[in-house]
Design a protein around this motif. Structure first.
Motif, PDB file in Angstrom:
ATOM      1  N   ASN A   1       0.865  -1.324  -0.014  1.00  0.00           N
ATOM      2  CA  ASN A   1      -0.076   0.065   0.123  1.00  0.00           C
ATOM      3  C   ASN A   1       0.661   1.158   0.089  1.00  0.00           C
ATOM      4  O   ASN A   1       0.540   2.298  -0.890  1.00  0.00           O
ATOM      5  N   GLY A   2       1.816   1.396   0.845  1.00  0.00           N
ATOM      6  CA  GLY A   2       2.729   2.498   1.163  1.00  0.00           C
ATOM      7  C   GLY A   2       3.452   2.808  -0.180  1.00  0.00           C
ATOM      8  O   GLY A   2       3.659   3.790  -0.840  1.00  0.00           O
TER       9      GLY A   2
ATOM     10  N   PRO B   1      -3.192  -2.545  -3.768  1.00  0.00           N
ATOM     11  CA  PRO B   1      -4.286  -1.848  -4.333  1.00  0.00           C
ATOM     12  C   PRO B   1      -4.413  -1.930  -5.737  1.00  0.00           C
ATOM     13  O   PRO B   1      -5.512  -1.644  -6.223  1.00  0.00           O
ATOM     14  N   ASP B   2      -3.449  -2.698  -6.366  1.00  0.00           N
ATOM     15  CA  ASP B   2      -3.685  -2.949  -7.794  1.00  0.00           C
ATOM     16  C   ASP B   2      -4.376  -4.391  -8.082  1.00  0.00           C
ATOM     17  O   ASP B   2      -4.505  -4.768  -9.069  1.00  0.00           O
ATOM     18  N   PHE B   3      -4.450  -5.076  -6.947  1.00  0.00           N
ATOM     19  CA  PHE B   3      -4.756  -6.409  -6.924  1.00  0.00           C
ATOM     20  C   PHE B   3      -6.272  -6.705  -7.306  1.00  0.00           C
ATOM     21  O   PHE B   3      -6.946  -6.099  -6.567  1.00  0.00           O
ATOM     22  N   GLY B   4      -6.645  -7.653  -8.295  1.00  0.00           N
ATOM     23  CA  GLY B   4      -7.920  -7.669  -8.761  1.00  0.00           C
ATOM     24  C   GLY B   4      -8.348  -9.079  -8.965  1.00  0.00           C
ATOM     25  O   GLY B   4      -7.684  -9.900  -8.768  1.00  0.00           O
ATOM     26  N   ARG B   5      -9.535  -9.114  -9.397  1.00  0.00           N
ATOM     27  CA  ARG B   5     -10.018 -10.419  -9.989  1.00  0.00           C
ATOM     28  C   ARG B   5      -9.041 -11.104 -10.725  1.00  0.00           C
ATOM     29  O   ARG B   5      -9.007 -12.597 -10.569  1.00  0.00           O
TER      30      ARG B   5
ATOM     31  N   GLU C   1     -10.321  -0.781  -0.817  1.00  0.00           N
ATOM     32  CA  GLU C   1     -11.262  -1.183  -1.692  1.00  0.00           C
ATOM     33  C   GLU C   1     -10.682  -2.470  -2.490  1.00  0.00           C
ATOM     34  O   GLU C   1     -11.628  -3.187  -2.902  1.00  0.00           O
ATOM     35  N   ALA C   2      -9.564  -2.622  -2.580  1.00  0.00           N
ATOM     36  CA  ALA C   2      -9.101  -4.105  -3.152  1.00  0.00           C
ATOM     37  C   ALA C   2      -9.519  -5.117  -2.344  1.00  0.00           C
ATOM     38  O   ALA C   2      -9.940  -6.298  -2.938  1.00  0.00           O
ATOM     39  N   LEU C   3      -9.483  -5.075  -0.931  1.00  0.00           N
ATOM     40  CA  LEU C   3     -10.080  -6.157  -0.136  1.00  0.00           C
ATOM     41  C   LEU C   3     -11.593  -6.211  -0.389  1.00  0.00           C
ATOM     42  O   LEU C   3     -11.908  -7.458  -0.457  1.00  0.00           O
ATOM     43  N   ARG C   4     -12.106  -5.268  -0.239  1.00  0.00           N
ATOM     44  CA  ARG C   4     -13.453  -5.083  -0.711  1.00  0.00           C
ATOM     45  C   ARG C   4     -13.787  -6.119  -1.923  1.00  0.00           C
ATOM     46  O   ARG C   4     -14.658  -7.238  -2.004  1.00  0.00           O
TER      47      ARG C   4
END
Length: 239
Positions: free
Chosen positions: A14-15, A208-212, A34-37
């Protein structure tokens, strides 16, 4: 494709994500929430039964007070804003980590999340908060020693299985897959006992860039591996 029953994630970067964009670290943590959500939603849709996330380690208290305060605020916001949706979607929340020295308001929020969702069954979301694996193992050993001293258990009956019952993760299956973002190649005191036979996937993207798509990539990597659990497979025996 074989889907792991239990996926654990070290949400790292994140940092550095924020620094690369000239933003304050708290902006990275907000993006990480948001990425966690999105990941919780994707995990449920992909058939994962257990999702454990490393939210705040016992070592994170050494960070600047302002950053710790920001992180506590984001935790409160996540629970207050997302708990109703998690409950509505059948997500059961469980928290692992040391709670004794937490601020009363934080501890109350964690207990509220567990109590409200206790009967849910669609996805088990385990939040590792104020968690460190060495501390967990030491606390388990201390509690087991006290049980032996009081006569509740016999020292000769201690096994790896019975010891696991004293860990924070008692009743939770060991992770099949552990994912770490940010390109770092270590576990950082996360689920050291439970990770004995976990498959590890390290991804270069910041959290933060992690996604599906990243989760799907990790699941494909998992499905391509042969899990031996210290043994051999039939084809090896034939050779």
């Amino acid at each position: 494709m074989t889907t792991p029953a239990h996926v654990a994630i070290i949400m790292d970067g994140n940092g550095r994500w924020a620094k690369a964009r000239g933003l304050p670290r708290v902006a990275g943590h907000r993006a990480g929430v948001e990425a966690l959500r999105q990941t919780v939603r994707a995990a449920g849709e992909m058939g994962i039964n257990w999702l454990t996330v490393y939210a705040f380690s016992s070592e994170n208290w050494s960070r600047p007070k302002s950053e710790v305060s920001d992180l506590m605020g984001l935790l409160k916001l996540f629970i207050r804003r997302d708990l109703a949706e998690l409950h509505r979607n059948g997500v059961r929340v469980r928290v692992i980590g040391e709670r004794e020295n937490l601020a009363p308001d934080i501890r109350a929020l964690l207990e509220e999340a567990e109590d409200l969702t206790r009967s849910n069954r669609s996805l088990n979301l385990v939040i590792a908060f104020n968690y460190g694996s060495r501390d967990e193992i030491a606390r388990a050993a201390r509690n087991m020693a006290m049980a032996v001293k009081s006569g509740q258990i016999d020292a000769d009956s201690i096994t790896a299985e019975s010891f696991a019952g004293f860990l924070d993760t008692a009743g939770i299956p060991d992770p099949d897959l552990i994912i770490r973002t940010s390109g770092e190649l270590r576990l950082s005191n996360f689920l050291l006992w439970q990770a004995a036979y976990a498959e590890l996937v390290f991804l270069p993207c910041y959290w933060p860039d992690f996604g599906r798509a990243d989760l799907a990539e990790a699941l494909r990597s998992f499905a391509s591996r042969e899990r031996r659990f210290g043994g051999v497979i039939a084809s090896d025996i034939a050779l």
